[in-house]
Write a protein that holds these residues in place. Structure first.
Motif, PDB file in Angstrom:
ATOM      1  N   CYS A  21       0.583  23.958  10.562  1.00 14.22           N
ATOM      2  CA  CYS A  21       1.668  23.501   9.696  1.00 14.22           C
ATOM      3  C   CYS A  21       2.970  24.195  10.100  1.00 14.22           C
ATOM      4  O   CYS A  21       2.987  25.138  10.894  1.00 14.22           O
ATOM      5  N   ARG A  22       4.067  23.735   9.532  1.00 15.61           N
ATOM      6  CA  ARG A  22       5.385  24.275   9.869  1.00 15.61           C
ATOM      7  C   ARG A  22       5.472  25.778   9.626  1.00 15.61           C
ATOM      8  O   ARG A  22       5.953  26.540  10.482  1.00 15.61           O
ATOM      9  N   LYS A 212       2.209  22.160   0.271  1.00 12.70           N
ATOM     10  CA  LYS A 212       1.527  21.608   1.433  1.00 12.70           C
ATOM     11  C   LYS A 212       0.776  20.332   1.048  1.00 12.70           C
ATOM     12  O   LYS A 212       0.207  20.239  -0.055  1.00 12.70           O
ATOM     13  N   HIS A 213       0.781  19.361   1.949  1.00 16.60           N
ATOM     14  CA  HIS A 213       0.105  18.070   1.738  1.00 16.60           C
ATOM     15  C   HIS A 213       0.664  17.317   0.526  1.00 16.60           C
ATOM     16  O   HIS A 213      -0.013  16.463  -0.040  1.00 16.60           O
ATOM     17  N   GLU A 251       1.711  32.967  -1.278  1.00 20.17           N
ATOM     18  CA  GLU A 251       0.624  32.145  -0.761  1.00 20.17           C
ATOM     19  C   GLU A 251       1.075  31.187   0.343  1.00 20.17           C
ATOM     20  O   GLU A 251       2.166  30.618   0.288  1.00 20.17           O
ATOM     21  N   GLU A 252       0.205  31.002   1.303  1.00 19.50           N
ATOM     22  CA  GLU A 252       0.482  30.097   2.433  1.00 19.50           C
ATOM     23  C   GLU A 252       0.643  28.666   1.970  1.00 19.50           C
ATOM     24  O   GLU A 252       1.502  27.927   2.459  1.00 19.50           O
ATOM     25  N   TYR A 253      -0.157  28.230   0.996  1.00 15.25           N
ATOM     26  CA  TYR A 253      -0.151  26.827   0.598  1.00 15.25           C
ATOM     27  C   TYR A 253       1.080  26.449  -0.227  1.00 15.25           C
ATOM     28  O   TYR A 253       1.268  25.279  -0.559  1.00 15.25           O
ATOM     29  N   TRP A 254       1.933  27.428  -0.555  1.00 16.46           N
ATOM     30  CA  TRP A 254       3.201  27.087  -1.193  1.00 16.46           C
ATOM     31  C   TRP A 254       4.186  26.486  -0.197  1.00 16.46           C
ATOM     32  O   TRP A 254       5.251  26.010  -0.584  1.00 16.46           O
TER      33      TRP A 254
END
Length: 282
Positions: A21-22, A212-213, A251-254
């Motif tokens: 991801c970016r 994300k997503h 968090e990474e998914y933020w």
């Protein structure tokens, strides 16, 4: 007090293994503050380490820390204790398979955490029993507060039944830091100890947009039981009169990079987002 943020990440490191991801791609390319390892902090004044994520050995070596007197855990989730074996790496004399004299780390925990820690096993039985009998740790329990040299620690529980986390109020003379990195809901804002902190170190909470997503948190999502939203966390910091706010456990998914957080900081006068290796004096 002099504080080092050893790890500013959360459940997942940034970059997340194999992720393209970016945010993760940028972290691999730029390194430095774009990369985040698991949540931990070091209080230099009395050499107090709080939490041992899986990356703790790397964090300690990177920061040049030479000694740990005390080890604390906020709670027993894997991202906070998976690196507990670091006490063996710090203390072990392989000639005897016991600790070097004078290397023992004092494990200082509220009584309730020791009870739960005793349930974590390895092939040698309870991990804490093995580490204690080998001389790697000396166990010190307390019920409310304890003095570690010039530092006073007050442990305030955030109790959700089977889950138990602690917020630590850390004081030296007139200086106060409230350390609340994870699983802090419901925050005990009725406790006078958490008021008027010079520094509140806290997880920013859920970002509702830009995830994300293109994910959107449902109203009944499990994360809402342990985390506030970002806006709610800002409101909490205001209600307890925190002078400065430092966000950690990012968090990474933020789906936000170091650059994104730097831009967000500019919207506030007293808010900062942590990064690995950040040093702060209060």
């Amino acid at each position: 007090m002099d504080i080092t943020i050893l790890g500013s990440g959360g459940c997942m490191t940034i970059p997340k293994p194999l992720c393209r991801c970016r945010v993760c791609t940028q972290a691999r390319e730029n390194r430095g503050p774009y990369q985040r390892t698991g949540p931990s902090v070091f209080i230099n004044d009395e050499k107090i380490l709080i939490d041992t994520p899986a990356e703790i050995s790397y964090q300690l070596n990177r920061s040049g820390i030479e000694k740990i007197n005390y080890l604390l855990f906020t709670h027993l989730d894997p991202d906070h204790i998976e690196g507990f074996r670091v006490v063996e790496q710090i203390t072990l004399d392989f000639r005897t398979w016991r600790a070097y004299e004078g290397k023992c780390v004092k494990l200082v925990l509220p009584e309730e955490l020791f009870v739960r820690l005793e349930k974590i096993n390895s092939c040698y039985g309870p991990v804490i029993d093995f580490y204690h009998s080998s001389g790697f740790v000396d166990c010190i329990s307390y019920s409310n507060s304890i003095s570690l040299g010039s530092i006073k620690i007050t442990a305030i529980p955030v109790d959700r039944g089977n889950q138990l986390a602690f917020i630590y109020v850390i004081e030296k003379n007139s200086q106060k830091m409230v350390y609340a990195p994870c699983d802090i809901k419901p925050f005990p804002e009725n406790r006078k100890e958490v008021l008027d902190a010079d520094l509140l170190v806290i997880q920013p909470g859920i970002f509702e947009n830009g995830l994300k997503h293109d994910f959107k948190y449902p109203d009944d999502h499990i994360s809402r039981t342990t985390l506030y939203t970002f806006e709610e966390t800002l409101g909490l910091a205001k209600r307890i009169y925190a002078n400065k706010v430092l966000f950690t456990h990012i968090e990474e998914y933020w789906n936000r990079s170091y650059d994104d957080y730097k831009k967000l900081e500019k919207q506030f006068d007293n808010v900062r987002f942590a990064y690995d290796g950040l040093q702060i004096s209060i």
